[in-house]
Design a protein around this motif. Structure first.
Motif, PDB file in Angstrom:
ATOM      1  N   ASP A  21       4.783  14.764  -3.253  1.00  0.00           N
ATOM      2  CA  ASP A  21       4.343  13.851  -2.199  1.00  0.00           C
ATOM      3  C   ASP A  21       4.615  12.389  -2.533  1.00  0.00           C
ATOM      4  O   ASP A  21       4.452  11.508  -1.694  1.00  0.00           O
ATOM      5  N   LYS A  22       5.112  12.162  -3.752  1.00  0.00           N
ATOM      6  CA  LYS A  22       5.403  10.782  -4.140  1.00  0.00           C
ATOM      7  C   LYS A  22       6.439  10.786  -5.244  1.00  0.00           C
ATOM      8  O   LYS A  22       6.406  11.639  -6.130  1.00  0.00           O
ATOM      9  N   ARG A  23       7.346   9.827  -5.170  1.00  0.00           N
ATOM     10  CA  ARG A  23       8.311   9.651  -6.252  1.00  0.00           C
ATOM     11  C   ARG A  23       8.620   8.171  -6.363  1.00  0.00           C
ATOM     12  O   ARG A  23       8.816   7.494  -5.364  1.00  0.00           O
ATOM     13  N   GLN A  24       8.687   7.704  -7.604  1.00  0.00           N
ATOM     14  CA  GLN A  24       8.924   6.277  -7.832  1.00  0.00           C
ATOM     15  C   GLN A  24      10.239   6.042  -8.518  1.00  0.00           C
ATOM     16  O   GLN A  24      10.654   6.795  -9.407  1.00  0.00           O
ATOM     17  N   GLY A  25      10.909   4.952  -8.091  1.00  0.00           N
ATOM     18  CA  GLY A  25      12.105   4.509  -8.779  1.00  0.00           C
ATOM     19  C   GLY A  25      11.900   3.057  -9.178  1.00  0.00           C
ATOM     20  O   GLY A  25      10.771   2.571  -9.252  1.00  0.00           O
ATOM     21  N   GLN A  26      13.001   2.371  -9.387  1.00  0.00           N
ATOM     22  CA  GLN A  26      12.895   0.960  -9.736  1.00  0.00           C
ATOM     23  C   GLN A  26      12.617   0.154  -8.473  1.00  0.00           C
ATOM     24  O   GLN A  26      13.441   0.075  -7.576  1.00  0.00           O
ATOM     25  N   ARG A  27      11.466  -0.380  -8.338  1.00  0.00           N
ATOM     26  CA  ARG A  27      10.992  -1.179  -7.200  1.00  0.00           C
ATOM     27  C   ARG A  27      10.851  -0.381  -5.911  1.00  0.00           C
ATOM     28  O   ARG A  27      10.465  -0.930  -4.879  1.00  0.00           O
ATOM     29  N   VAL A  28      11.180   0.884  -5.900  1.00  0.00           N
ATOM     30  CA  VAL A  28      11.054   1.691  -4.693  1.00  0.00           C
ATOM     31  C   VAL A  28      10.162   2.904  -4.945  1.00  0.00           C
ATOM     32  O   VAL A  28      10.151   3.453  -6.039  1.00  0.00           O
ATOM     33  N   THR A  29       9.434   3.272  -3.899  1.00  0.00           N
ATOM     34  CA  THR A  29       8.592   4.459  -3.924  1.00  0.00           C
ATOM     35  C   THR A  29       8.788   5.195  -2.616  1.00  0.00           C
ATOM     36  O   THR A  29       8.804   4.570  -1.549  1.00  0.00           O
ATOM     37  N   VAL A  30       8.952   6.501  -2.693  1.00  0.00           N
ATOM     38  CA  VAL A  30       9.035   7.303  -1.478  1.00  0.00           C
ATOM     39  C   VAL A  30       7.788   8.169  -1.406  1.00  0.00           C
ATOM     40  O   VAL A  30       7.364   8.759  -2.403  1.00  0.00           O
ATOM     41  N   LEU A  31       7.177   8.196  -0.218  1.00  0.00           N
ATOM     42  CA  LEU A  31       6.008   9.025   0.039  1.00  0.00           C
ATOM     43  C   LEU A  31       6.358  10.063   1.091  1.00  0.00           C
ATOM     44  O   LEU A  31       7.049   9.756   2.073  1.00  0.00           O
ATOM     45  N   LEU A  32       5.915  11.273   0.875  1.00  0.00           N
ATOM     46  CA  LEU A  32       6.193  12.370   1.796  1.00  0.00           C
ATOM     47  C   LEU A  32       4.883  12.970   2.274  1.00  0.00           C
ATOM     48  O   LEU A  32       4.061  13.407   1.470  1.00  0.00           O
ATOM     49  N   ASN A  33       4.696  12.998   3.576  1.00  0.00           N
ATOM     50  CA  ASN A  33       3.527  13.636   4.184  1.00  0.00           C
ATOM     51  C   ASN A  33       4.015  14.798   5.038  1.00  0.00           C
ATOM     52  O   ASN A  33       4.477  14.602   6.172  1.00  0.00           O
ATOM     53  N   LYS A  34       3.944  15.989   4.476  1.00  0.00           N
ATOM     54  CA  LYS A  34       4.491  17.153   5.174  1.00  0.00           C
ATOM     55  C   LYS A  34       3.632  17.563   6.358  1.00  0.00           C
ATOM     56  O   LYS A  34       4.118  18.193   7.300  1.00  0.00           O
ATOM     57  N   THR A  35       2.354  17.215   6.319  1.00  0.00           N
ATOM     58  CA  THR A  35       1.453  17.589   7.406  1.00  0.00           C
ATOM     59  C   THR A  35       1.899  16.976   8.724  1.00  0.00           C
ATOM     60  O   THR A  35       1.877  17.635   9.770  1.00  0.00           O
ATOM     61  N   VAL A  36       2.312  15.712   8.663  1.00  0.00           N
ATOM     62  CA  VAL A  36       2.744  15.021   9.889  1.00  0.00           C
ATOM     63  C   VAL A  36       4.247  14.777   9.892  1.00  0.00           C
ATOM     64  O   VAL A  36       4.760  14.041  10.741  1.00  0.00           O
ATOM     65  N   LYS A  37       4.966  15.388   8.965  1.00  0.00           N
ATOM     66  CA  LYS A  37       6.430  15.259   8.869  1.00  0.00           C
ATOM     67  C   LYS A  37       6.856  13.802   8.861  1.00  0.00           C
ATOM     68  O   LYS A  37       7.623  13.338   9.718  1.00  0.00           O
ATOM     69  N   HIS A  38       6.388  13.098   7.865  1.00  0.00           N
ATOM     70  CA  HIS A  38       6.611  11.655   7.777  1.00  0.00           C
ATOM     71  C   HIS A  38       7.021  11.271   6.365  1.00  0.00           C
ATOM     72  O   HIS A  38       6.448  11.738   5.380  1.00  0.00           O
ATOM     73  N   LEU A  39       8.035  10.421   6.317  1.00  0.00           N
ATOM     74  CA  LEU A  39       8.523   9.852   5.062  1.00  0.00           C
ATOM     75  C   LEU A  39       8.352   8.346   5.114  1.00  0.00           C
ATOM     76  O   LEU A  39       8.533   7.740   6.185  1.00  0.00           O
ATOM     77  N   SER A  40       8.061   7.740   4.004  1.00  0.00           N
ATOM     78  CA  SER A  40       8.115   6.282   3.963  1.00  0.00           C
ATOM     79  C   SER A  40       8.807   5.821   2.684  1.00  0.00           C
ATOM     80  O   SER A  40       8.785   6.515   1.653  1.00  0.00           O
ATOM     81  N   LEU A  41       9.437   4.673   2.794  1.00  0.00           N
ATOM     82  CA  LEU A  41      10.076   4.021   1.658  1.00  0.00           C
ATOM     83  C   LEU A  41       9.388   2.693   1.450  1.00  0.00           C
ATOM     84  O   LEU A  41       9.340   1.870   2.370  1.00  0.00           O
ATOM     85  N   GLN A  42       8.850   2.495   0.278  1.00  0.00           N
ATOM     86  CA  GLN A  42       8.195   1.244  -0.045  1.00  0.00           C
ATOM     87  C   GLN A  42       9.071   0.483  -1.034  1.00  0.00           C
ATOM     88  O   GLN A  42       9.490   1.041  -2.049  1.00  0.00           O
ATOM     89  N   ILE A  43       9.331  -0.777  -0.723  1.00  0.00           N
ATOM     90  CA  ILE A  43      10.117  -1.634  -1.596  1.00  0.00           C
ATOM     91  C   ILE A  43       9.194  -2.750  -2.082  1.00  0.00           C
ATOM     92  O   ILE A  43       8.636  -3.496  -1.271  1.00  0.00           O
ATOM     93  N   ALA A  44       9.036  -2.848  -3.363  1.00  0.00           N
ATOM     94  CA  ALA A  44       8.159  -3.866  -3.940  1.00  0.00           C
ATOM     95  C   ALA A  44       8.913  -5.178  -4.121  1.00  0.00           C
ATOM     96  O   ALA A  44      10.108  -5.186  -4.441  1.00  0.00           O
ATOM     97  N   ALA A  45       8.194  -6.283  -3.896  1.00  0.00           N
ATOM     98  CA  ALA A  45       8.758  -7.622  -4.131  1.00  0.00           C
ATOM     99  C   ALA A  45      10.145  -7.746  -3.503  1.00  0.00           C
ATOM    100  O   ALA A  45      11.146  -7.967  -4.192  1.00  0.00           O
ATOM    101  N   THR A  46      10.187  -7.612  -2.187  1.00  0.00           N
ATOM    102  CA  THR A  46      11.454  -7.572  -1.458  1.00  0.00           C
ATOM    103  C   THR A  46      12.297  -8.808  -1.739  1.00  0.00           C
ATOM    104  O   THR A  46      11.796  -9.938  -1.733  1.00  0.00           O
ATOM    105  N   GLN A  47      13.584  -8.570  -1.945  1.00  0.00           N
ATOM    106  CA  GLN A  47      14.530  -9.635  -2.279  1.00  0.00           C
ATOM    107  C   GLN A  47      15.596  -9.766  -1.186  1.00  0.00           C
ATOM    108  O   GLN A  47      15.827  -8.813  -0.432  1.00  0.00           O
ATOM    109  N   PRO A  48      16.271 -10.900  -1.115  1.00  0.00           N
ATOM    110  CA  PRO A  48      17.327 -11.055  -0.095  1.00  0.00           C
ATOM    111  C   PRO A  48      18.377  -9.945  -0.148  1.00  0.00           C
ATOM    112  O   PRO A  48      18.890  -9.523   0.887  1.00  0.00           O
ATOM    113  N   GLY A  49      18.673  -9.457  -1.328  1.00  0.00           N
ATOM    114  CA  GLY A  49      19.656  -8.381  -1.476  1.00  0.00           C
ATOM    115  C   GLY A  49      19.193  -7.051  -0.913  1.00  0.00           C
ATOM    116  O   GLY A  49      19.987  -6.115  -0.801  1.00  0.00           O
TER     117      GLY A  49
END
Lengths: 112, 111
Positions: free
Chosen positions: B55-83
């Motif tokens: 239900d969760k996996r982390q990378g460098q500055r990014v995290t993906v969350l998976l909610n299978k109950t509502v079939k929803h994915l999210s991508l979280q980006i920490a400290a967003t940069q212009p790039g």
């Protein structure tokens, strides 16, 4: 640098003309794919190939054909181009059972 | 299936803030999901993946969350940069080697 090379980068094509988009990969990936990308519609699979010598149809195969004579090359042919085939075309590849795709830089095709 | 729209959803975020990009997927049997980033004039680039048994996996500055109950994915980006400015797609596995891509969200990073 390992990856996927697509050619041409862009092309303006008269309707009714035949056109082949080229795709070559140097990663020895088994599977290759052709997608088209249209605004608001995302990426849609045209054709794919799981391994050299085999091909399959994706979501939007009509008007397109592919061949996979060897592992590295996966050309996409438009036999008689129509304006609705104006799009950006991406070739991609993946290892068998591998995670995700490696994409090329795309070919922007305009049919007039 | 995918929703069809004329305009790409856009998320504007101040530089340094966190970004959350959402995606609804269609197939409850999908067992693998990927987030891609596409910069202008380039092909999509793999960011992070997650399997349906997580239900969760982390990378460098990014995290993906998976909610299978509502079939929803999210991508979280920490400290967003212009790039980070780009279009972000989620993709779900729809069978061997084949993925279905979402329509994408454009992330604009404000200076």
């Amino acid at each position: 640098i390992a990856g996927i090379t697509q050619a041409p980068t862009s092309q303006i094509l008269a309707a009714g003309r035949r056109m082949t988009l080229r795709c070559t990969q140097d990663m020895r990936h088994n599977a290759m794919y052709w997608y088209r990308q249209d605004l608001g519609l995302g990426l849609r699979l045209i054709h794919y190939s799981n391994t050299a010598g085999t091909t399959g149809k994706g979501e939007v195969p009509d008007g397109y054909s592919v061949s996979r004579a060897n592992t590295d090359d996966f050309p996409l042919t438009l036999a008689s181009a129509v304006p609705s085939q104006t799009s950006v075309y991406f070739c991609a590849s993946s290892e068998q059972g591998g995670v995700g795709y490696t994409f090329g830089s795309g070919t922007r095709l305009t049919v007039v | 299936g995918e929703s069809v729209g004329l305009h790409l959803p856009t998320l504007s975020v101040q530089e340094g803030d966190n970004s959350i990009i959402n995606c609804a997927y269609s197939n409850s049997a999908s067992d693998y999901f990927i987030w891609y980033k596409q910069e202008s004039g380039k092909g999509p680039q793999f960011i992070i993946d997650i399997r349906s048994n997580m239900d969760k996996r982390q990378g460098q500055r990014v995290t993906v969350l998976l909610n299978k109950t509502v079939k929803h994915l999210s991508l979280q980006i920490a400290a967003t940069q212009p790039g980070d400015s780009a279009v972000y797609f989620c993709a779900e596995n729809k069978g061997t080697y084949k993925y279905i891509f979402g329509t994408g969200t454009r992330l604009k990073v404000l200076a």
